[in-house]
Design a protein around this motif. Structure first.
Motif, PDB file in Angstrom:
ATOM      1  N   ALA A   1      36.613  14.235  42.844  1.00 58.15           N
ATOM      2  CA  ALA A   1      38.006  14.677  42.951  1.00 58.15           C
ATOM      3  C   ALA A   1      38.413  14.665  44.416  1.00 58.15           C
ATOM      4  O   ALA A   1      37.598  14.931  45.299  1.00 58.15           O
ATOM      5  N   ILE A   2      39.678  14.331  44.653  1.00 59.67           N
ATOM      6  CA  ILE A   2      40.224  14.378  46.007  1.00 59.67           C
ATOM      7  C   ILE A   2      40.981  15.700  46.138  1.00 59.67           C
ATOM      8  O   ILE A   2      42.044  15.883  45.568  1.00 59.67           O
ATOM      9  N   THR A   3      40.392  16.612  46.892  1.00 62.22           N
ATOM     10  CA  THR A   3      40.995  17.935  47.033  1.00 62.22           C
ATOM     11  C   THR A   3      42.284  17.826  47.831  1.00 62.22           C
ATOM     12  O   THR A   3      42.287  17.375  48.969  1.00 62.22           O
ATOM     13  N   CYS A   4      43.363  18.218  47.173  1.00 55.37           N
ATOM     14  CA  CYS A   4      44.638  18.304  47.882  1.00 55.37           C
ATOM     15  C   CYS A   4      45.130  19.708  47.583  1.00 55.37           C
ATOM     16  O   CYS A   4      44.498  20.673  48.007  1.00 55.37           O
ATOM     17  N   LEU A   5      46.214  19.867  46.820  1.00 51.93           N
ATOM     18  CA  LEU A   5      46.605  21.228  46.433  1.00 51.93           C
ATOM     19  C   LEU A   5      45.716  21.707  45.294  1.00 51.93           C
ATOM     20  O   LEU A   5      45.262  22.837  45.258  1.00 51.93           O
ATOM     21  N   ILE A   6      45.493  20.813  44.309  1.00 45.29           N
ATOM     22  CA  ILE A   6      44.499  21.086  43.272  1.00 45.29           C
ATOM     23  C   ILE A   6      43.598  19.853  43.160  1.00 45.29           C
ATOM     24  O   ILE A   6      43.795  18.892  43.880  1.00 45.29           O
ATOM     25  N   ASP A   7      42.648  19.907  42.244  1.00 44.06           N
ATOM     26  CA  ASP A   7      41.623  18.856  42.188  1.00 44.06           C
ATOM     27  C   ASP A   7      41.809  17.884  41.032  1.00 44.06           C
ATOM     28  O   ASP A   7      40.838  17.433  40.449  1.00 44.06           O
ATOM     29  N   ASP A   8      43.048  17.535  40.675  1.00 47.48           N
ATOM     30  CA  ASP A   8      43.199  16.716  39.460  1.00 47.48           C
ATOM     31  C   ASP A   8      43.085  15.213  39.689  1.00 47.48           C
ATOM     32  O   ASP A   8      43.015  14.449  38.739  1.00 47.48           O
ATOM     33  N   GLN A   9      43.059  14.775  40.931  1.00 51.48           N
ATOM     34  CA  GLN A   9      42.995  13.327  41.179  1.00 51.48           C
ATOM     35  C   GLN A   9      41.553  12.894  41.423  1.00 51.48           C
ATOM     36  O   GLN A   9      40.916  13.355  42.373  1.00 51.48           O
ATOM     37  N   PRO A  10      41.027  12.009  40.545  1.00 48.41           N
ATOM     38  CA  PRO A  10      39.644  11.577  40.776  1.00 48.41           C
ATOM     39  C   PRO A  10      39.531  10.670  41.992  1.00 48.41           C
ATOM     40  O   PRO A  10      40.486  10.009  42.380  1.00 48.41           O
ATOM     41  N   CYS A  11      38.339  10.657  42.560  1.00 47.13           N
ATOM     42  CA  CYS A  11      38.053   9.744  43.667  1.00 47.13           C
ATOM     43  C   CYS A  11      37.902   8.324  43.126  1.00 47.13           C
ATOM     44  O   CYS A  11      38.396   7.374  43.705  1.00 47.13           O
ATOM     45  N   LEU A  12      37.204   8.206  42.004  1.00 43.36           N
ATOM     46  CA  LEU A  12      37.037   6.923  41.314  1.00 43.36           C
ATOM     47  C   LEU A  12      37.132   7.172  39.811  1.00 43.36           C
ATOM     48  O   LEU A  12      36.683   8.213  39.317  1.00 43.36           O
ATOM     49  N   VAL A  13      37.702   6.214  39.103  1.00 39.61           N
ATOM     50  CA  VAL A  13      37.871   6.378  37.654  1.00 39.61           C
ATOM     51  C   VAL A  13      36.510   6.473  36.968  1.00 39.61           C
ATOM     52  O   VAL A  13      35.608   5.679  37.233  1.00 39.61           O
TER      53      VAL A  13
ATOM     54  N   ALA B   1      38.930  16.890  51.984  1.00 39.43           N
ATOM     55  CA  ALA B   1      38.670  16.030  50.820  1.00 39.43           C
ATOM     56  C   ALA B   1      37.235  15.500  50.855  1.00 39.43           C
ATOM     57  O   ALA B   1      36.557  15.448  49.822  1.00 39.43           O
ATOM     58  N   LEU B   2      36.747  15.134  52.048  1.00 37.93           N
ATOM     59  CA  LEU B   2      35.379  14.611  52.161  1.00 37.93           C
ATOM     60  C   LEU B   2      34.345  15.706  51.865  1.00 37.93           C
ATOM     61  O   LEU B   2      33.289  15.425  51.286  1.00 37.93           O
ATOM     62  N   LEU B   3      34.652  16.932  52.232  1.00 38.77           N
ATOM     63  CA  LEU B   3      33.756  18.057  51.907  1.00 38.77           C
ATOM     64  C   LEU B   3      33.527  18.119  50.404  1.00 38.77           C
ATOM     65  O   LEU B   3      32.404  18.287  49.937  1.00 38.77           O
ATOM     66  N   GLY B   4      34.603  17.974  49.655  1.00 40.36           N
ATOM     67  CA  GLY B   4      34.513  18.050  48.197  1.00 40.36           C
ATOM     68  C   GLY B   4      33.719  16.906  47.605  1.00 40.36           C
ATOM     69  O   GLY B   4      32.870  17.097  46.732  1.00 40.36           O
ATOM     70  N   VAL B   5      33.966  15.693  48.098  1.00 44.81           N
ATOM     71  CA  VAL B   5      33.319  14.500  47.523  1.00 44.81           C
ATOM     72  C   VAL B   5      31.832  14.440  47.888  1.00 44.81           C
ATOM     73  O   VAL B   5      30.997  14.058  47.070  1.00 44.81           O
ATOM     74  N   PHE B   6      31.485  14.842  49.095  1.00 49.28           N
ATOM     75  CA  PHE B   6      30.101  14.690  49.556  1.00 49.28           C
ATOM     76  C   PHE B   6      29.282  15.975  49.457  1.00 49.28           C
ATOM     77  O   PHE B   6      28.046  15.920  49.420  1.00 49.28           O
ATOM     78  N   GLY B   7      29.937  17.111  49.445  1.00 52.49           N
ATOM     79  CA  GLY B   7      29.201  18.373  49.364  1.00 52.49           C
ATOM     80  C   GLY B   7      28.354  18.654  50.592  1.00 52.49           C
ATOM     81  O   GLY B   7      27.414  19.445  50.543  1.00 52.49           O
ATOM     82  N   PHE B   8      28.651  18.012  51.698  1.00 54.66           N
ATOM     83  CA  PHE B   8      27.933  18.270  52.953  1.00 54.66           C
ATOM     84  C   PHE B   8      28.499  19.528  53.612  1.00 54.66           C
ATOM     85  O   PHE B   8      29.642  19.902  53.370  1.00 54.66           O
TER      86      PHE B   8
END
Lengths: 186, 747
Positions: B79-91, B215-222
């Motif tokens: 998910a790409i964190t913006c206001l909420i997490d509804d947009q996936p990074c990849l389908v 957004a990268l924090l969310g996708v990578f969890g680093f």
């Protein structure tokens, strides 16, 4: 005027450039020679490679930009034998033996002093991405018409898109440069 | 080093990064290359809504040379964190719009990459899609949540329902605006390196380093310190590089992590236009009651934006749109019902003005009609209803700005020779094939984030002395052409009482600069400039109180003292954190109170000609008068206005995003038309300076304001020229033709 400190790694990376690709071994390559900013250069390239890519990737001239890749925006404008050309539409084979001038050619000349200074003073550059092409179009205009009217400037710059300035200050910059050079640019 | 310059605010310092820009030396994303880099690309969906059944890798391609990334390769959250997490990074399975990323490829050779991209076949299974705003709003087909709503709120003042029966006249209207492409000349581009051990670093073209960081924090969890985002020189943004770079950064970093090599991804123009955000299309319905004196009694407004397939920034865009929907008018009874609805198109996002150009277009076209119904000239009607200092807006905010809109209106009309031209055009038009007209708009733009947004952000900026005594300004705000570097330089130099040449603006890099918030919402000068001013005053006080300098110091003395301090103590650095002015009270739930700490105010006047053979309209003259507090740099500020007006001319007349089955089909510069040097008039820019107590040196924000006013002024002028209302943007020849035909048909 100060230069803004840019990211060190980025600057270093840029100067260390040239992402050489596997295609160098390709037997379809040809040798092409031309004059670039007053110096003779030779490249081994595919004849249909875009001049834009050759200038940037083979010759490290990153001042020439790609904005659209279809000859609409003019960000990749250079002068070939004194004509203003979009390099995204030019197969490199066509420039064999010809004379090319890019934004990097302006170093030290009076065109630099006049147009570059005028673009800074008049705020004719904002994000800067269209600027190299825009200045090449202005050089071409002033070389062919030393005292252009506002209408002639707008006409001459109409092949170069700018999204930041609304063109008002670009027109002013060209007028200022023309006045400073006093018609003596060449 | 020159003499101490006590007030560099108000002077037109040259753009500080001007020289590298005019000599082709600035480094943009495409200009950055590192050894062993790969080139990245994206394979996208084609249907507007559906499910990915299978991904097929075509024959004859050396796939083992490629790095291939799919949703399975995402280390943490898809998910790409913006206001909420509804947009996936990849389908991963279902998708909500065409041009959604499914597979990422990287290869050392760009030509081979293109072959690879062309040979990945996504097998898609269709699901029912909703493709336009009207269909989404009536919710007969639900594609998002339970009602297609991404956000919904109501602004209430007084009681509109009590008014209709006693109104002298009631005027209704419907106004529509299309999507608009930001068309920064530099397309989106990024370069990344990544490893589990070192973390992720991205360099790129972007407006908001800390949005990308989040957004990268969310996708990578680093951990946060293992994510680094660096802004390179950026070739324009206009909002278009506000949220989308988060998605692109995640993609390029995923490829880098898997390939263990640097990866560079530069969108070509077609991909950039088809896949990235645009201005939200809108529909606004107005119902207005007036009394016999031409005074507003009630305004009921329904404002709907098409948000596209995911939430992204739509809730805040619709918020700003709704808060500007009733315009700069005093009306005792107002109800604004707003919604952002989901459709199966790529998400619409930020674009200079952020919802306000849509709602202000509607209200300023509508006021023209209400004036006519009242039997009053457009300017006379406005004068009877314009808001004044001390009046309450639709949210109950008391206008504290010392603003005289009546006087602004008169001044702008005089500068444009409005009355004489109106009379002359009325006389000459009947016998001319070219019809001329003149029209205006009166409007405002709230500076900074809406409501309590700035409080939540709690931005921090810093100034720090280097070992050489130069003063570095540290902020995450980006130079995207607007002149931030120069304005920050002036503000800091002014606060320190030194020459601007002593100030250095550091590149926004999350490793080194504090989070001073995003470069959006006309906030950089007013909000972050103020923080830098406060931090700089703090730094100066340290040197003064420690007697390192004395009053009357020169720039050289200041520099020497700063260097000495750094040598002695190791560090000279001061911070400032945003504090909401004490008088600001905002209720997020009920949309009541102080929506913005201040507004910029403006009157724009446009002259047009309409060719009745081709139905083409052209802007022939333009006056832009605005009150933006103290002007920090007059030349740069005028440049902002001229550029914004020109984008507004494009929005009004030329820029038409054409969609088919949820995909933009004119995604090229050759068939999406932006104004050129011969399509634009000489724009006359005028400033009225009333210093604002909250901004540095009295400055307010101006970035977005100039896109709000042109479209209604131009369409009001078109109506004046042809005698027919055109209420759809862009007013292309087809739209004008249709409006004139409808008028002749008696509709």
């Amino acid at each position: 005027m100060k230069k803004v400190k840019s990211d060190k790694l980025a600057t270093k990376a840029k100067s260390a450039t040239k992402a050489k690709s596997a295609k160098k071994k390709d037997s379809n390559l040809v040798s092409i020679n031309f004059s670039l900013n007053g110096k003779q250069v030779g490249v081994r390239v595919h004849p249909m490679d875009r001049l834009l890519d050759v200038l940037r990737d083979e010759l490290g001239h990153f001042g020439t930009k790609e904005g659209c890749g279809e000859g609409e925006c003019g960000a990749c404008s250079v002068l070939i034998d004194d004509e203003l050309v979009n390099t995204c539409l030019v197969p490199v084979l066509q420039v064999s033996g010809r004379k090319i001038r890019t934004i990097e050619a302006l170093k030290g000349g009076k065109e630099l002093a006049a147009l570059q200074n005028a673009f800074v003073v008049q705020n004719g550059t904002q994000c800067g991405f269209c600027t190299p092409g825009m200045i090449m179009a202005a050089v071409h205009l002033l070389e062919t018409n030393a005292q252009p009217s506002e209408e002639q400037i707008r006409e001459a710059m109409a092949g170069n898109l700018c999204r930041c300035t609304g063109y008002v200050k670009i027109v002013k910059a060209v007028q200022m440069a023309a006045e400073e050079i006093g018609g003596g640019l060449l | 080093m020159g003499e101490v310059k006590k007030s560099s605010i108000g002077s037109s310092l040259n753009r500080v990064e001007g020289l590298p820009k005019v000599s082709g030396k600035s480094c943009y994303a495409a200009d950055m290359n590192v050894p062993n880099q790969l080139f990245g690309g994206t394979v996208r969906t084609k249907l507007p809504r559906g499910r990915v059944r299978a991904v097929e890798f075509g024959k004859g391609i050396p796939w083992k040379e490629f790095t291939v990334v799919t949703a399975k390769d995402i280390p943490s959250k898809n998910a790409i964190t913006c206001l909420i997490d509804d947009q996936p990074c990849l389908v991963d399975g279902n998708f909500q719009h065409a041009e959604e990323a499914v597979v990422l490829l990287a290869h050392p050779d760009r030509g081979m990459l293109q072959k690879g991209l062309a040979n990945v076949i996504i097998h898609e299974e269709p699901l029912p899609a909703v493709l336009d705003l009207d269909e989404a709003a009536d919710a007969s087909q639900v594609i998002y949540g339970t009602d297609n709503n991404l956000k919904k709120f109501v602004i209430q003042k007084g009681d509109v329902d009590s008014v209709w029966s006693k109104a002298w006249k009631i005027v209704e209207g419907v106004y529509r605006t299309g999507a608009q492409e930001q068309m920064y000349i530099e397309t989106n581009g990024m370069l990344a390196v990544a490893s589990a051990k070192e973390g992720v670093t991205v360099w790129g073209s972007l407006q908001c380093p800390y949005y990308v960081h989040k957004a990268l924090l969310g996708v990578f969890g680093f951990p946060p310190e293992k994510i680094r985002v660096v802004q390179l020189e950026t070739g324009g943004g206009f909002g278009g590089k506000e949220d989308y770079p988060s998605l692109l950064a995640a993609h390029v970093a995923l490829l880098a992590l898997k390939s263990k090599k640097p990866v560079k991804m530069i969108y070509d123009r077609r991909e950039d236009m088809a896949a990235t955000t645009k201005r939200h299309p809108s529909r606004t319905k107005h119902r207005t009651a007036i009394d016999k004196d031409g005074k507003l009694l009630a305004m009921e407004i329904e404002f709907i934006l098409d948000g596209g397939a995911y939430t992204t920034l739509s809730p805040v865009v619709v918020s700003r749109g709704g808060l500007h929907a009733s315009g700069p008018y005093l009306c005792p009874n107002v109800r604004v019902k707003t919604r952002a609805v989901a459709t199966n198109t790529p998400p619409h996002g930020a674009f200079r003005g952020f919802g306000a150009p849509q709602s202000l277009f509607a209200v300023e076209r509508h006021m023209e009609k209400v004036a006519r119904a009242a039997g009053l000239a457009p300017d006379e009607f406005r004068k009877r209803n314009l808001i004044k200092t001390g009046d309450a807006t639709a949210t109950g905010q008391i206008v504290r700005d010392c603003v005289n809109l009546q006087a602004l209106l008169e001044k702008a009309l005089a500068a444009a020779n409005y009355h004489e031209k109106r009379e002359r055009f009325a006389r000459k038009n009947p016998t001319s094939k070219i019809k001329r007209g003149i029209g205006f708009s009166v409007f405002m733009h709230g500076a900074g984030f809406t409501g309590s947004g700035e409080s939540y952000l709690a931005s921090v900026a810093a100034v720090e002395a280097g070992a050489d005594g130069k003063i570095h300004a540290l902020a995450s705000n980006t130079e995207i052409g607007q002149g931030k570097n120069t304005v920050f330089t002036q503000i800091v130099a002014d606060a320190l009482g030194v020459d601007p040449s002593l100030v250095v603006i550091d590149q926004p890099d999350t490793k080194f600069v504090p989070n001073s918030g995003p470069t959006v919402a006309s906030r950089s000068t007013m909000i972050v400039g103020k923080l830098l001013q406060d931090a700089a005053i703090g730094l100066k006080q340290i040197l003064l109180q420690g007697k390192y300098i004395r009053a009357g110091y020169s720039t050289k003395e200041f520099q020497t003292a700063a260097a000495k301090y750094v040598k002695q103590f190791g560090k000279l650095k001061t911070y400032a954190e945003f504090q909401l002015p004490a008088h600001i009270h905002w209720d997020d739930v009920n949309y009541e109170g102080d929506a913005y700490s201040t507004f910029a105010w403006a009157v724009y006047v446009s002259e047009v000609e309409v060719d009745t053979l081709t139905y083409e309209a052209r802007v022939t003259d333009f006056v832009a008068l605005q009150e933006i507090g103290r002007v920090v740099n007059p030349v740069l500020a005028a440049g902002q206005i001229e550029g914004g007006v020109t984008q507004g001319i494009g929005y009004a007349l030329y820029e038409n995003c054409v969609y088919k089955d949820g995909r933009m089909i004119n995604n090229q510069m050759s068939n999406y038309i932006i104004p050129t040097a011969i399509d634009t008039p000489n724009i006359k820019v005028m400033f009225e300076e009333v210093p604002c107590p909250w901004g540095p040196g009295g400055a307010k924000g101006i970035g977005e304001l100039p896109l709000d006013g042109p479209a209604p002024a131009i369409l009001n002028a078109v109506e004046n020229a042809i005698g027919v209302s055109v209420d759809i943007l862009p007013a292309t020849p087809e739209v004008i033709f249709q409006a004139m035909k409808n008028a002749q048909g008696g509709h």
